[in-house]
Scaffold this active site. Structure first.
Site, PDB file in Angstrom:
ATOM      1  N   GLU A  48      62.698   5.133   0.731  1.00 32.99           N
ATOM      2  CA  GLU A  48      61.537   6.294   1.614  1.00 32.99           C
ATOM      3  C   GLU A  48      62.662   7.577   1.241  1.00 32.99           C
ATOM      4  O   GLU A  48      63.582   7.790   0.749  1.00 32.99           O
ATOM      5  CB  GLU A  48      61.858   5.629   3.463  1.00 32.99           C
ATOM      6  CG  GLU A  48      62.339   4.610   3.899  1.00 32.99           C
ATOM      7  CD  GLU A  48      62.649   4.541   4.999  1.00 32.99           C
ATOM      8  OE1 GLU A  48      62.855   4.980   5.443  1.00 32.99           O
ATOM      9  OE2 GLU A  48      61.813   3.461   5.931  1.00 32.99           O
TER      10      GLU A  48
ATOM     11  N   HIS B 225      76.699  -1.442  -0.827  1.00 31.37           N
ATOM     12  CA  HIS B 225      76.049  -0.338   0.742  1.00 31.37           C
ATOM     13  C   HIS B 225      77.066   0.366   1.212  1.00 31.37           C
ATOM     14  O   HIS B 225      77.113   0.414   3.229  1.00 31.37           O
ATOM     15  CB  HIS B 225      75.425  -1.045   1.906  1.00 31.37           C
ATOM     16  CG  HIS B 225      74.156  -1.739   1.661  1.00 31.37           C
ATOM     17  ND1 HIS B 225      72.961  -1.718   1.655  1.00 31.37           N
ATOM     18  CD2 HIS B 225      73.580  -2.522   0.664  1.00 31.37           C
ATOM     19  CE1 HIS B 225      71.933  -2.583   1.217  1.00 31.37           C
ATOM     20  NE2 HIS B 225      72.504  -2.658   0.320  1.00 31.37           N
TER      21      HIS B 225
ATOM     22  N   GLN C  60      79.058  -2.691  -5.288  1.00 33.77           N
ATOM     23  CA  GLN C  60      77.980  -1.330  -5.629  1.00 33.77           C
ATOM     24  C   GLN C  60      79.309   0.474  -5.183  1.00 33.77           C
ATOM     25  O   GLN C  60      79.367   0.753  -5.176  1.00 33.77           O
ATOM     26  CB  GLN C  60      77.201  -0.526  -3.908  1.00 33.77           C
ATOM     27  CG  GLN C  60      76.269  -1.380  -5.053  1.00 33.77           C
ATOM     28  CD  GLN C  60      74.855  -1.615  -3.383  1.00 33.77           C
ATOM     29  OE1 GLN C  60      75.258  -1.442  -2.690  1.00 33.77           O
ATOM     30  NE2 GLN C  60      73.859  -2.569  -3.872  1.00 33.77           N
TER      31      GLN C  60
ATOM     32  N   TYR D 105      66.229   6.779  12.458  1.00 29.12           N
ATOM     33  CA  TYR D 105      64.863   6.955  11.008  1.00 29.12           C
ATOM     34  C   TYR D 105      65.004   5.724  10.821  1.00 29.12           C
ATOM     35  O   TYR D 105      64.326   5.161   9.674  1.00 29.12           O
ATOM     36  CB  TYR D 105      66.064   7.289   9.663  1.00 29.12           C
ATOM     37  CG  TYR D 105      65.784   9.159   9.735  1.00 29.12           C
ATOM     38  CD1 TYR D 105      64.690   9.554   9.608  1.00 29.12           C
ATOM     39  CD2 TYR D 105      66.666   9.599  10.382  1.00 29.12           C
ATOM     40  CE1 TYR D 105      64.265  10.590   9.194  1.00 29.12           C
ATOM     41  CE2 TYR D 105      66.584  10.994  10.931  1.00 29.12           C
ATOM     42  CZ  TYR D 105      65.103  11.620  10.181  1.00 29.12           C
ATOM     43  OH  TYR D 105      65.561  13.179  10.224  1.00 29.12           O
TER      44      TYR D 105
ATOM     45  N   TYR E 286      65.664  -9.822   0.188  1.00 29.86           N
ATOM     46  CA  TYR E 286      64.913 -10.298  -0.849  1.00 29.86           C
ATOM     47  C   TYR E 286      64.563 -11.246  -1.179  1.00 29.86           C
ATOM     48  O   TYR E 286      64.035 -11.602  -2.649  1.00 29.86           O
ATOM     49  CB  TYR E 286      66.729 -10.177  -1.556  1.00 29.86           C
ATOM     50  CG  TYR E 286      66.928  -8.296  -2.025  1.00 29.86           C
ATOM     51  CD1 TYR E 286      66.087  -7.869  -2.586  1.00 29.86           C
ATOM     52  CD2 TYR E 286      68.450  -8.083  -1.536  1.00 29.86           C
ATOM     53  CE1 TYR E 286      67.062  -6.358  -2.346  1.00 29.86           C
ATOM     54  CE2 TYR E 286      68.622  -6.775  -1.470  1.00 29.86           C
ATOM     55  CZ  TYR E 286      68.005  -5.685  -2.440  1.00 29.86           C
ATOM     56  OH  TYR E 286      68.683  -4.376  -1.944  1.00 29.86           O
TER      57      TYR E 286
END
Lengths: 148, 369
Positions: free
Chosen positions: B245, B153, B87, B255, B266
């Protein structure tokens, strides 16, 4: 029980045993990680989460069975050409098959597929689960003692 | 007879078009789309310049320049080397609120290599000479600490607050999720810094021993979106399997990731036994199963959320008391993974689609009341 039946029965039993043990180890590892950041996990919650994680058994069991087929085939060939203790070969094959599969999946997917194996201890615990699976396969699939 | 029927029909169409244009609430039912540019490779974000040019970041490490619907052969030069894997790569781009005066832009990207990488934020001066843009005065103003392994991430979305300070989302690094709850590192956080990398004195943990002073909020997973509307900071984040979210971010808040989530790993295993825990914020919106939200824009009292997995754009209406209601999918003729969305200088929405044939698409025809 004939050899044709003992081997698949042994494989299924081995995969199921290793998967259940692996799942339990993984859940405990995840809970330990949560506790390391001061999250309280009472015993009842631990048990509930452990049982709840058996939801992964179909996936984990299938994966384990596939890697055991490869690992146990290699073990059978090794014993045939190198000799040695049959049970020991399957124990080693079970452990190395699960660890290798997890490492290969991590290399391909670029993520750790099972959270409980993010640590070395967690990975080795899956090796132990695989070793026990190998022992189960060796015992079930082995030749019965001849009655004199 | 036929002529009068035709006339009545045309009048009816004109009347309905007129009523549509005068609608007092933003409607997403009547719109059209214009493809501004195609053949973008793994685009991640876009930014509009005052001269009408549009800059598009590509994860491979390039910034393309779109002028009058054409991608210029010469992109922006002198872009720092990025770690392009998983990513990672070149991520967000944003011009400074005072760009007209200082020509400053901000870029976020994955920095480093496989065995040690991080989300980084730089500032640079964007110099132009006709078709040629280049970065100069490049300054590394933030690098997440510690370096992590694995190319997942990064998050990396940038926003600028009204006081000029910068917000940056920093992902949890996937295998490091518990770090999101620790204040001695930047993983799983939103950080707030000044344009020069210094720390604003009113950051919530600046006086806490052992805490990283840049931290503005924590307990996040992979939050690729920030949007500021009416002074409120909205954020969304990817859950694992479920648990996506939308949150309103207030400084110092926790959070919850990975202690509370409505998602699972997963493989189906539980991340945690909890969906609530003392001191941790509940999401305003939870998407289970996941839609994989990628970006968000505040426009006409709604949040428009793009998604990768659902391959959609969703409208969330925001009421005066910050209640959010998910209106579901809109602009459904736009197909594919949608990576980015913004409100352009012409007050219309623009979206970027993901992939090797990414497109920049303008959404026209919405009422602007």
């Amino acid at each position: 029980m004939s050899s044709f039946i003992r081997k698949p029965v042994g494989l299924i039993a081995a995969a199921l045993t290793a998967s259940i043990i692996g799942s339990v180890f993984s859940t405990q590892s995840v809970i330990a990680s949560l506790q390391s950041i001061d999250v309280e996990v009472p015993l009842a919650t631990r048990l509930s989460m452990t049982v709840g994680d058996f939801a992964i058994l179909p996936m984990l069991g299938g994966l384990t069975a596939i890697c055991f087929v490869v690992g146990f085939t290699v073990a059978a060939l090794c014993r045939r050409f190198l000799g040695g203790d049959r049970t020991a070969w399957y124990v080693i094959a079970g452990a190395s098959a699960l660890i290798s599969t997890l490492l290969i999946m991590k290399a391909v997917l670029l993520i750790t597929p099972i959270a409980g194996t993010r640590t070395l201890l967690g990975l080795l615990s899956f090796g132990l689960a695989g070793a026990i699976g190998g022992w189960v396969f060796a015992k079930i699939s082995g030749q019965p003692e001849r009655v004199q | 007879m036929k002529t009068s029927t035709l006339t009545v029909g045309l009048l009816a169409i004109l009347l309905s078009l007129s009523l549509s244009a005068q609608h007092t609430d933003l409607t997403t039912e009547h719109y059209s789309t214009t493809v501004i540019a195609s053949e973008l490779s793994q685009p991640w974000a876009h930014e509009f310049l005052p001269n009408g040019d549009i800059l598009v970041t590509e994860r491979g490490g390039h910034i393309k320049v779109i002028r009058d619907g054409l991608i210029l052969n010469t992109g922006v030069s002198n872009v720092p080397e990025v770690y392009y894997a998983g990513q990672g790569g070149l991520l967000d781009i944003m011009k400074d609120a005072e760009f007209a005066n200082n020509k400053r832009i901000y870029l976020s990207y994955a920095f480093g290599a496989a065995k040690g990488n991080a989300t980084r934020l730089i500032s640079a001066k964007l110099e132009s000479n006709n078709d040629n843009y280049q970065l100069s005065e490049i300054k590394n103003i933030f690098t997440a600490s510690p370096l992590k392994k694995g190319p997942q991430h990064y998050s990396g979305r940038i926003a600028q607050m009204s006081d000029g300070s910068l917000l940056l989302t920093v992902g949890d690094g996937f295998d490091y999720r518990e770090q999101a709850q620790k204040l001695d590192n930047h993983l799983g956080k939103i950080i707030r810094i000044n344009h020069d990398g210094s720390v604003p004195p009113d950051n919530p943990f600046i006086s806490r021993a052992g805490a990283k002073p840049e931290i503005w909020s924590y307990g996040h997973r992979n939050h690729q979106s920030l949007a500021i509307g009416n002074g409120v900071v909205y954020q969304n984040e990817h859950g694992p399997k479920g648990g996506d979210e939308v949150n309103i971010i207030n400084p110092g808040n926790n959070y919850g990731w990975p202690v509370i989530t409505y998602g699972r790993d997963y493989n189906g295993a539980q991340v945690t036994p909890y969906t609530e825990y003392p001191g941790m914020q509940q999401p305003l919106v939870d998407w289970t199963p996941s839609i994989a939200p990628s970006s968000m824009a505040f426009y006409q009292n709604s949040l428009y959320v793009t998604s990768l997995a659902e391959q959609s754009i969703r409208q969330l209406r925001v009421s005066a008391n910050n209640k959010i209601s998910d209106q579901g999918k809109v602009f459904e003729t736009i197909k594919g993974r949608v990576r980015d969305i913004s409100v352009g200088p012409d007050n219309t929405l623009y979206v970027l689609t993901d992939g090797d044939q990414g497109q920049l698409i303008q959404i026209n025809g919405l009422s602007n009341n």
